[in-house]
Design a protein around this motif. Structure first.
Motif, PDB file in Angstrom:
ATOM      1  N   GLY A 298       8.502   8.930  10.971  1.00  0.00           N
ATOM      2  CA  GLY A 298       9.143   7.660  11.251  1.00  0.00           C
ATOM      3  C   GLY A 298       9.543   6.740  10.247  1.00  0.00           C
ATOM      4  O   GLY A 298      10.194   5.770  10.384  1.00  0.00           O
ATOM      5  N   SER A 299       9.442   7.152   9.089  1.00  0.00           N
ATOM      6  CA  SER A 299       9.772   6.248   7.888  1.00  0.00           C
ATOM      7  C   SER A 299       9.765   6.890   6.622  1.00  0.00           C
ATOM      8  O   SER A 299       8.774   7.681   6.436  1.00  0.00           O
ATOM      9  CB  SER A 299       9.107   5.092   7.849  1.00  0.00           C
ATOM     10  OG  SER A 299       9.327   4.236   6.645  1.00  0.00           O
ATOM     11  N   ASP A 300      10.729   6.866   5.696  1.00  0.00           N
ATOM     12  CA  ASP A 300      10.646   7.221   4.400  1.00  0.00           C
ATOM     13  C   ASP A 300      10.385   6.259   3.351  1.00  0.00           C
ATOM     14  O   ASP A 300      10.465   6.382   2.017  1.00  0.00           O
ATOM     15  CB  ASP A 300      11.832   7.980   3.972  1.00  0.00           C
ATOM     16  CG  ASP A 300      13.074   7.139   4.156  1.00  0.00           C
ATOM     17  OD1 ASP A 300      13.069   5.953   4.495  1.00  0.00           O
ATOM     18  OD2 ASP A 300      14.123   7.523   3.618  1.00  0.00           O
TER      19      ASP A 300
ATOM     20  N   LEU B 257       0.774  -0.994  -0.079  1.00  0.00           N
ATOM     21  CA  LEU B 257      -0.074  -0.154  -0.067  1.00  0.00           C
ATOM     22  C   LEU B 257       0.764   1.376  -0.075  1.00  0.00           C
ATOM     23  O   LEU B 257       1.638   1.337   0.883  1.00  0.00           O
ATOM     24  CB  LEU B 257      -0.952  -0.026   1.265  1.00  0.00           C
ATOM     25  CG  LEU B 257      -1.952  -1.241   1.370  1.00  0.00           C
ATOM     26  CD1 LEU B 257      -2.135  -1.274   2.764  1.00  0.00           C
ATOM     27  CD2 LEU B 257      -2.809  -1.520   0.408  1.00  0.00           C
ATOM     28  N   PRO B 258       0.706   1.933  -1.039  1.00  0.00           N
ATOM     29  CA  PRO B 258       1.437   3.202  -1.087  1.00  0.00           C
ATOM     30  C   PRO B 258       1.202   4.192   0.330  1.00  0.00           C
ATOM     31  O   PRO B 258       0.391   4.252   0.612  1.00  0.00           O
ATOM     32  CB  PRO B 258       1.035   4.229  -2.239  1.00  0.00           C
ATOM     33  CG  PRO B 258       0.341   3.094  -3.228  1.00  0.00           C
ATOM     34  CD  PRO B 258      -0.131   1.984  -2.146  1.00  0.00           C
ATOM     35  N   ARG B 259       2.487   4.891   0.637  1.00  0.00           N
ATOM     36  CA  ARG B 259       2.234   5.588   1.901  1.00  0.00           C
ATOM     37  C   ARG B 259       3.070   6.952   1.810  1.00  0.00           C
ATOM     38  O   ARG B 259       4.129   6.938   0.946  1.00  0.00           O
ATOM     39  CB  ARG B 259       2.588   4.761   3.112  1.00  0.00           C
ATOM     40  CG  ARG B 259       4.153   4.627   3.246  1.00  0.00           C
ATOM     41  CD  ARG B 259       4.655   4.032   4.293  1.00  0.00           C
ATOM     42  NE  ARG B 259       4.451   4.850   5.727  1.00  0.00           N
ATOM     43  CZ  ARG B 259       4.981   5.924   5.983  1.00  0.00           C
ATOM     44  NH1 ARG B 259       6.255   6.172   5.034  1.00  0.00           N
ATOM     45  NH2 ARG B 259       5.059   6.621   7.144  1.00  0.00           N
TER      46      ARG B 259
ATOM     47  N   ARG C 170      10.845  -4.815  -1.520  1.00  0.00           N
ATOM     48  CA  ARG C 170      10.257  -3.753  -2.120  1.00  0.00           C
ATOM     49  C   ARG C 170      10.166  -2.570  -1.214  1.00  0.00           C
ATOM     50  O   ARG C 170       9.391  -1.547  -1.673  1.00  0.00           O
ATOM     51  CB  ARG C 170       8.748  -4.085  -2.728  1.00  0.00           C
ATOM     52  CG  ARG C 170       9.205  -5.098  -3.717  1.00  0.00           C
ATOM     53  CD  ARG C 170       8.218  -6.068  -4.061  1.00  0.00           C
ATOM     54  NE  ARG C 170       8.662  -6.995  -5.196  1.00  0.00           N
ATOM     55  CZ  ARG C 170       9.436  -7.746  -5.136  1.00  0.00           C
ATOM     56  NH1 ARG C 170      10.164  -8.091  -3.621  1.00  0.00           N
ATOM     57  NH2 ARG C 170       9.994  -8.663  -6.030  1.00  0.00           N
ATOM     58  N   GLY C 171      10.829  -2.576  -0.009  1.00  0.00           N
ATOM     59  CA  GLY C 171      10.721  -1.275   0.802  1.00  0.00           C
ATOM     60  C   GLY C 171       9.699  -0.987   1.823  1.00  0.00           C
ATOM     61  O   GLY C 171       9.262   0.125   2.180  1.00  0.00           O
TER      62      GLY C 171
END
Length: 162
Positions: free
Chosen positions: A90-92, A83-85, A128-129
């Motif tokens: 807290g996170s990139d 899911l794109p974010r 995948r990140g």
């Protein structure tokens, strides 16, 4: 165990729909009678949707991993979405993961298959990140997910159209 796991293809769509139906029968009370989940047009629609997602792997936002019971028959599966974010303090990382279905056919339980497919799906998401992966656990599944590092993250709320 990982040699038994493979990434699902569109040819697995009907079996994955069967496994999704099986996952939905998980009882609300641990180790009690399974819930009744009616068969019907939704299972065929689910299979068609899965086939489309598995065919369009260029998007790389959905994956399913399986252990085969026999040719054309799945013993266990795990399916999930990236899911794109938006980046935050807290996170990139570009994605969160959501594991939507984990199921093992009753005749193949207690062999480590669910663990193997969940690990494969988790690793695919992380590669995948993905930094955060969520799932909704049944009472029977909680010990497995806890052993893999998943923790309760309440409150989780949702809205559903009527």
């Amino acid at each position: 165990m990982s040699e038994l796991v493979r990434r699902a293809t569109d040819a697995d769509a009907a079996e994955l729909a069967r496994m999704r139906r099986l996952a939905l029968t998980c009882p609300a009370v641990p180790w009690s009678t399974p819930r009744l989940v009616p068969d019907g047009p939704w299972t065929e629609e689910c299979g068609q949707a899965l086939a489309a997602m598995l065919t369009d792997q260029a998007q790389e936002t959905f994956a399913a991993f399986v252990v085969d019971a026999a040719p054309g028959r799945v013993a266990a599966c795990a399916m999930g979405f990236l899911l794109p974010r938006l980046p935050g303090p807290g996170s990139d990382k570009p994605f969160n993961g959501d594991i939507s279905t984990v199921a093992t056919d009753p005749g193949f339980r207690r062999r480590g298959y669910a663990r193997a497919v969940v690990i494969a799906l988790r690793d695919w998401m992380v590669e995948r990140g993905c930094k955060r992966i969520t799932l909704t656990a049944s009472s029977e599944g909680e010990p497995l997910y806890a052993s893999l590092g998943f923790v309760a993250d309440e409150p989780r709320m949702s809205w559903r159209a009527e």
